[in-house]
Design an enzyme around this catalytic site. Structure first.
Site, mmCIF file in Angstrom:
data_model
loop_
_atom_site.group_PDB
_atom_site.id
_atom_site.type_symbol
_atom_site.label_atom_id
_atom_site.label_comp_id
_atom_site.label_asym_id
_atom_site.label_seq_id
_atom_site.Cartn_x
_atom_site.Cartn_y
_atom_site.Cartn_z
ATOM 1 N N ARG A 50 0.848 -1.210 0.000
ATOM 2 C CA ARG A 50 0.000 0.000 0.000
ATOM 3 C C ARG A 50 0.878 1.253 0.000
ATOM 4 O O ARG A 50 0.616 2.220 -0.703
ATOM 5 C CB ARG A 50 -0.952 -0.014 1.209
ATOM 6 C CG ARG A 50 -1.626 1.322 1.443
ATOM 7 C CD ARG A 50 -2.863 1.298 2.339
ATOM 8 N NE ARG A 50 -2.820 0.357 3.435
ATOM 9 C CZ ARG A 50 -2.135 0.521 4.573
ATOM 10 N NH1 ARG A 50 -1.411 1.608 4.765
ATOM 11 N NH2 ARG A 50 -2.172 -0.399 5.513
ATOM 12 N N TYR B 198 -17.085 17.489 -14.118
ATOM 13 C CA TYR B 198 -17.680 16.147 -14.198
ATOM 14 C C TYR B 198 -18.714 16.003 -13.063
ATOM 15 O O TYR B 198 -18.435 16.390 -11.917
ATOM 16 C CB TYR B 198 -16.562 15.094 -14.100
ATOM 17 C CG TYR B 198 -17.068 13.701 -13.847
ATOM 18 C CD1 TYR B 198 -18.044 13.133 -14.662
ATOM 19 C CD2 TYR B 198 -16.594 12.948 -12.784
ATOM 20 C CE1 TYR B 198 -18.528 11.844 -14.426
ATOM 21 C CE2 TYR B 198 -17.059 11.658 -12.539
ATOM 22 C CZ TYR B 198 -18.026 11.123 -13.367
ATOM 23 O OH TYR B 198 -18.506 9.869 -13.122
ATOM 24 N N ASP C 56 -7.897 19.632 -13.295
ATOM 25 C CA ASP C 56 -8.234 18.301 -13.800
ATOM 26 C C ASP C 56 -7.949 18.347 -15.299
ATOM 27 O O ASP C 56 -8.641 19.027 -16.053
ATOM 28 C CB ASP C 56 -9.712 17.995 -13.499
ATOM 29 C CG ASP C 56 -10.088 16.574 -13.896
ATOM 30 O OD1 ASP C 56 -9.487 16.052 -14.857
ATOM 31 O OD2 ASP C 56 -11.001 15.999 -13.267
#
Ligand code: P1T
Length: 384
Positions: free
Chosen positions: A50, A102, A174
């Site tokens: 992880r 979005y 983004d």
């Protein structure tokens, strides 16, 4: 190294040391944990998968180079990347976001992060001056999408970042719609770039993934901490899939754009088409800024038909080659109806404020032969 070369080689360097296997693509390291010779010392820098994984690291190194950044972090989806970036903030902080984002990003902001005491303003702005009137004393982040989803609005990233820098506000772009091939927000002054790598970067509709890229070491440390603490990491297999997709990113982007321009030409001349949204059209309000800050206009096109809503839906359902599906930026052309699909979670009155009409259609132009795409659009339009 130039973009196309780095897309293929960065992170994929063969290990030719003694004991190395010389693989020309990075292996998929499935181990969840890494054994140590000494208790206090990870053997090759890896401890637990992880917190760090060699396949994911290879991808992260590649992503940093694509965006001209120093540090990149890969997450299990675009929204997971966005979540981790929002977690840089604390209760009481205010975020100004471009209104046309979005639908899932807006849902995350409003339906999740507002519960934790973050405050959001959604506004339409294309410059630093237009942004300024929405800033408050507690504004800590400005969220940009340019081109935006689905209206392809263009923001002057350099100008907005000049304002945010002067006020010590973090700016995030983004960059999903442009891809790093056509636009590099860090070079324009952005602090953080995020992507849904499910789209152009992955490119083949076979992996959900996201990333965040930064230049500042302090910011990188905080995102790295969050990536491990939160745990929404990209798996080794998915990291491999994305790395594989990236090798053809430059070729795909060139073809996406070449096809999109021809689709725009076709739609603009068709008598049943009311309006076409494409930043490469000189009539688009953001054309000059797009020309300045992007090296290409991309493969996304939105349009409205001279038709009722049910006729527009009939057009979508009449298409034979182009699939009606959410997502974008992939080799196959995809078409969708934002009001009932990707942006259904945005309340109708909000959609109207943004200028997102119920009849809007969004087309992600793929890399098929253009003749087949035009033929499909033509036969679909003939049905209404
Ligand atoms: O789907 P995911 O990988 O979690 O990415 C979310 C996301 C973030 N940013 C932008 C600009 C996006 O377009 C998306 C996902 N968008 C779609 C699924 C879509 O069809 O618009």
């Amino acid at each position: 190294m130039k973009f196309s070369t780095s897309a293929i080689h960065t992170g994929n360097e063969p290990n030719l040391e003694k004991g190395g296997s010389g693989d020309v693509v990075v292996p998929i390291h499935l181990a969840t944990t890494f054994a140590r010779r000494k208790v206090g010392e990870p053997t090759a820098g890896y401890e637990y998968s992880r917190s760090g994984n060699p396949t994911r690291y290879a991808l992260e190194k590649n992503l940093a180079s694509l965006e001209n950044g120093r540090y990149a972090f890969a997450f299990s989806s675009g929204l997971a990347a966005i979540t981790n970036v929002l977690l840089l903030l604390k209760k009481g902080d205010h975020v100004v976001s471009i209104d046309d984002v979005y639908g899932g990003t807006r849902r995350l902001f409003v339906q999740v992060f507002e519960q934790f005491g973050l405050e959001f303003t959604f506004a339409s702005f294309a410059s630093g001056k237009e942004l300024e009137k929405h800033l408050k004393d507690n504004t800590k982040m400005v969220w940009l999408e340019s081109p935006s989803n689905p209206l392809l609005k263009i923001i002057d990233i350099k100008d907005v970042c000049r304002t945010t820098k002067a006020k010590k506000i973090l700016s995030v772009t983004d960059n999903t719609f442009a891809s790093p091939y056509f636009q590099k927000p860090l070079d324009l002054g952005a602090d953080v770039v995020v992507h849904s790598m499910t789209k152009y970067i992955g490119g083949h509709s076979d992996v959900i993934a996201g990333c965040a890229v930064v230049n500042d070491a302090g910011l990188a440390n905080r995102i790295k901490f969050l990536q491990n603490a939160v745990g929404s990491i990209l798996s080794p297999f998915d990291s491999f899939q994305v790395l594989k997709g990236i090798k053809t990113l430059p070729l795909r982007m060139q073809k996406h754009e070449e096809n999109a321009k021809k689709v725009v030409e076709f739609l603009s001349r068709h008598k049943k088409v009311k309006k076409v949204y494409y930043p490469g059209l000189p009539t688009h309000p953001g054309y000059n800024i797009a020309k300045k800050q992007m090296s290409g206009f991309g493969g996304m096109v939105s349009f409205e038909l001279m038709a009722t809503l049910s006729q527009s839906i009939k057009f979508l359902e009449s298409l034979k080659l182009i699939s009606v599906a959410e997502s974008l930026g992939v080799v196959e052309s995809l078409i969708e109806h934002p009001a009932s699909m990707t942006h259904a979670s945005v309340p109708k009155e909000e959609r109207e404020k943004i200028g997102l009409s119920d009849g809007l259609i969004r087309l992600s132009v793929g890399i098929e032969d253009i003749k087949d795409l035009i033929a499909d659009l033509k036969q679909g339009l003939a049905k209404i």
